[in-house]
Design an enzyme around this catalytic site. Structure first.
Site, PDB file in Angstrom:
ATOM      1  N   GLY A 110       0.918  -1.174  -0.115  1.00  0.00           N
ATOM      2  CA  GLY A 110       0.074   0.046   0.008  1.00  0.00           C
ATOM      3  C   GLY A 110       0.890   1.157  -0.071  1.00  0.00           C
ATOM      4  O   GLY A 110       0.469   2.232  -0.633  1.00  0.00           O
ATOM      5  N   SER A 111       1.992   1.236   0.831  1.00  0.00           N
ATOM      6  CA  SER A 111       2.775   2.369   0.912  1.00  0.00           C
ATOM      7  C   SER A 111       3.504   2.952  -0.552  1.00  0.00           C
ATOM      8  O   SER A 111       3.196   4.162  -1.018  1.00  0.00           O
ATOM      9  CB  SER A 111       4.120   2.039   1.791  1.00  0.00           C
ATOM     10  OG  SER A 111       3.555   1.752   2.991  1.00  0.00           O
ATOM     11  N   TYR A 137      -3.825   7.085   7.684  1.00  0.00           N
ATOM     12  CA  TYR A 137      -2.541   6.377   7.334  1.00  0.00           C
ATOM     13  C   TYR A 137      -2.645   6.013   6.017  1.00  0.00           C
ATOM     14  O   TYR A 137      -3.389   5.114   5.521  1.00  0.00           O
ATOM     15  CB  TYR A 137      -2.556   5.302   8.409  1.00  0.00           C
ATOM     16  CG  TYR A 137      -1.245   4.329   8.267  1.00  0.00           C
ATOM     17  CD1 TYR A 137      -0.003   4.876   9.052  1.00  0.00           C
ATOM     18  CD2 TYR A 137      -0.998   3.324   7.453  1.00  0.00           C
ATOM     19  CE1 TYR A 137       1.116   4.420   8.925  1.00  0.00           C
ATOM     20  CE2 TYR A 137       0.225   2.748   7.139  1.00  0.00           C
ATOM     21  CZ  TYR A 137       1.439   3.336   7.996  1.00  0.00           C
ATOM     22  OH  TYR A 137       2.548   2.611   7.882  1.00  0.00           O
ATOM     23  N   ASP A 239      -8.415   5.270  -0.953  1.00  0.00           N
ATOM     24  CA  ASP A 239      -7.281   4.333  -0.393  1.00  0.00           C
ATOM     25  C   ASP A 239      -7.877   3.182   0.227  1.00  0.00           C
ATOM     26  O   ASP A 239      -8.718   3.172   1.277  1.00  0.00           O
ATOM     27  CB  ASP A 239      -6.227   4.895   0.423  1.00  0.00           C
ATOM     28  CG  ASP A 239      -5.386   4.218   1.073  1.00  0.00           C
ATOM     29  OD1 ASP A 239      -5.499   2.696   0.970  1.00  0.00           O
ATOM     30  OD2 ASP A 239      -4.340   4.459   1.693  1.00  0.00           O
ATOM     31  N   VAL A 241      -6.678   0.174   0.693  1.00  0.00           N
ATOM     32  CA  VAL A 241      -5.757  -0.680   0.813  1.00  0.00           C
ATOM     33  C   VAL A 241      -6.266  -1.719   1.991  1.00  0.00           C
ATOM     34  O   VAL A 241      -6.115  -2.777   1.943  1.00  0.00           O
ATOM     35  CB  VAL A 241      -4.399  -0.045   1.376  1.00  0.00           C
ATOM     36  CG1 VAL A 241      -3.594  -1.042   2.138  1.00  0.00           C
ATOM     37  CG2 VAL A 241      -4.045   0.571   0.041  1.00  0.00           C
ATOM     38  N   LYS A 242      -6.884  -1.001   3.066  1.00  0.00           N
ATOM     39  CA  LYS A 242      -7.271  -1.778   4.218  1.00  0.00           C
ATOM     40  C   LYS A 242      -8.427  -2.626   4.288  1.00  0.00           C
ATOM     41  O   LYS A 242      -8.936  -3.312   4.682  1.00  0.00           O
ATOM     42  CB  LYS A 242      -7.440  -0.975   5.519  1.00  0.00           C
ATOM     43  CG  LYS A 242      -7.429  -1.524   6.818  1.00  0.00           C
ATOM     44  CD  LYS A 242      -6.377  -2.519   7.184  1.00  0.00           C
ATOM     45  CE  LYS A 242      -6.105  -2.905   8.536  1.00  0.00           C
ATOM     46  NZ  LYS A 242      -5.552  -1.812   9.543  1.00  0.00           N
TER      47      LYS A 242
HETATM   48  C1  LIG Z   1      -1.751  -0.535   5.750  1.00  0.00           C
HETATM   49  C2  LIG Z   1      -2.179   0.800   4.708  1.00  0.00           C
HETATM   50  C3  LIG Z   1      -1.359   1.295   3.976  1.00  0.00           C
HETATM   51  C4  LIG Z   1       0.165   0.743   3.604  1.00  0.00           C
HETATM   52  O1  LIG Z   1       0.230  -0.422   3.175  1.00  0.00           O
HETATM   53  P1  LIG Z   1       1.355  -1.231   3.515  1.00  0.00           P
HETATM   54  O2  LIG Z   1       1.031  -2.566   3.044  1.00  0.00           O
HETATM   55  O3  LIG Z   1       1.753  -1.249   4.935  1.00  0.00           O
HETATM   56  O4  LIG Z   1       2.641  -0.695   2.834  1.00  0.00           O
HETATM   57  C5  LIG Z   1      -1.930   2.316   3.144  1.00  0.00           C
HETATM   58  N1  LIG Z   1      -3.128   2.697   3.332  1.00  0.00           N
HETATM   59  C6  LIG Z   1      -4.045   2.162   4.287  1.00  0.00           C
HETATM   60  C7  LIG Z   1      -5.541   2.520   4.388  1.00  0.00           C
HETATM   61  C8  LIG Z   1      -3.346   1.273   5.004  1.00  0.00           C
HETATM   62  O5  LIG Z   1      -4.295   0.605   5.968  1.00  0.00           O
END
Ligand SMILES: *Cc1c(COP(=O)(O)O)cnc(C)c1O
Length: 439
Positions: A110-111, A137, A239, A241-242
């Site tokens: 995600g980073s 985050y 985002d 990602v989570k």
């Molecule tokens: C964890 C997270 C990231 C970063 O992902 P990594 O796999 O740790 O690099 C980015 N955005 C959100 C919303 C996250 O929860």
């Protein structure tokens, strides 16, 4: 006798990011359970921060990965059309049924995905402003950190041109009497005074603010934000990602708010435990400049095969619907616990993204940060893993694998019940948790 894993870890693994919660170890896993050194099985309500979306050792992922490793050819998108990556890109794009031209970028985390988006937007737009949220985050790399706003990253400088908006929190409303109207009025006022909206390139949104405390925004806020962004040509970056990929009971978490983002970022659960992230965005932006954010093994066939297996399994096993159903069951159980445990101030979530905010007193809502650390510690002792988040470190974050069953939810609830009771009764001494900084 050989030294245990935690001692060896202490002598070998860099301390720089150590934010652990309890003395956890792992040497394997099976379904919703992690196997610790010595063979103890612990039920995992974190799914490794959501990365283990299908739990541990799912046959679909195991099979796809072994086959991809055995048949591995060239691995780099930088020099080759990699079959598995193209197929995964097609799978991801199939979830955007309108006729806008889009392209997919692959990364490892995600980073780096958010990092690439920040730099791409800045390179492609003459506008210098970016909006994000207090408590956000978006990652642990330079550019992704520079648009975040989490208390764990006070060492990271904010990006020039960044404005962080309050993330509306129904439990601790920043605006009264109407949180949505107040938050949108606040934005309108900023646009009329210190912030020129025509100089803002993009807004970064978490549909549920996870590390900030599993905050579920009030209905209508993001829609109002979107209207204002559209009026000024501000790109909407979501985002996921989570919380994406079925976790909230919807394929995209942003569907709950009726958003139509320009750019969507995926990570964590996409790879089912393997490192892969993706960005889907408009072709004209994603094609802006070649060699913009290349990493040699990004989109490699092994991680792409894992991600394809995850997406296929979510469909075949109806895991989005399971996340909705199991989430309801979990929230109902937590609501029952809240009636008996004064520490529980608020239970919230959507699907299998659930937060439990602990407070010392329901009236003052004073964050029960020390107690939260103890509850997570005690639950691990009793056989249940979850972590805690929030700007005050007082929110239990429950993000079990999408494959979790009702019996497993009930088992976890019973352990959490006991952990809360033990902490309230003073049975978890300060010394036990002293070595664990937490998040
Ligand atoms: C964890 C997270 C990231 C970063 O992902 P990594 O796999 O740790 O690099 C980015 N955005 C959100 C919303 C996250 O929860």
């Amino acid at each position: 006798m050989t030294e245990d894993l935690i001692a060896r870890d202490g002598r070998t693994i860099a301390d720089i990011e150590r934010i652990r919660f309890f003395p956890a170890t792992t040497v394997g896993g099976e379904g919703s359970y992690v196997i610790e050194e010595g063979g103890r099985r612990v039920l995992d309500f974190s799914a490794s921060w959501g990365a283990a979306s299908l739990g541990y050792g799912h046959p679909a992922v195991a099979g796809a990965v072994s086959e991809a490793v055995r048949n591995m050819g060239a691995i780099s998108l930088a020099s080759c059309a990699v079959g598995a990556a193209v197929e995964l890109a097609e799978d991801l794009l199939a979830h955007f049924p309108d006729d806008r031209e889009r392209r997919v970028w692959f990364g490892h985390a995600g980073s780096d995905a958010n990092d690439a988006v920040v730099r791409l937007i800045e390179a492609a737009s003459p506008r210098r402003g970016i909006l994000s949220f207090v408590g956000a985050y978006h990652g642990g790399s330079a550019a992704s950190m520079s648009v975040s706003g989490h208390s764990s990253q006070t060492h990271a400088p904010a990006r020039p041109g960044l404005t962080r908006l309050p993330y509306p929190d129904p439990y601790r409303p920043q605006f009264a009497p109407d949180l949505v109207a107040g938050a949108l009025d606040d934005l309108d006022r900023r646009f009329e005074s210190e912030l020129d909206p025509d100089q803002i390139a993009a807004v970064f949104i978490e549909p549920i603010q996870s590390d900030g405390g599993v905050i579920v925004p009030p209905a209508g806020f993001f829609k109002g934000l979107e209207e204002r962004c559209r009026a000024h040509g501000i790109l909407i970056v979501v985002d996921e990602v989570k919380v994406g990929m079925g976790r909230t009971g919807l394929y995209h978490a942003f569907e709950a708010d009726g958003l139509t983002p320009d750019i969507v970022v995926y990570g964590k659960g996409l790879g089912g435990g393997l490192p892969i992230s993706a960005v889907v965005g408009p072709a004209e932006l994603m094609n802006f400049q070649p060699a913009f954010a290349i990493m040699t093994a990004a989109g490699n066939p092994v991680c792409a095969a894992a991600a394809r297996a995850v997406l296929r399994t979510i469909g075949e096993e109806n895991l989005t619907a399971n996340a909705a159903r199991m989430g309801e069951h979990l929230m109902a159980g937590l609501a029952r616990l809240a009636q008996r445990h004064a520490l529980i101030g608020h239970v919230r979530g959507r699907g299998l993204t659930v937060g439990v905010e602990l407070v010392r007193d329901p009236a003052s809502k004073e964050p029960a940060s020390a107690e939260t650390a103890k509850v997570a510690f005690r639950a691990h002792q009793l056989g249940l893993v979850f972590y805690y988040v929030g700007m005050q470190s007082n929110v239990l974050e429950l993000t079990p694998p999408l494959t979790i069953s009702e019996d497993e939810i009930d088992e976890g609830l019973a352990i959490l019940d006991r952990a809360l009771e033990d902490v309230a009764a003073g049975r978890v001494p300060d010394e036990d948790v002293a070595a664990f900084a937490g998040w």
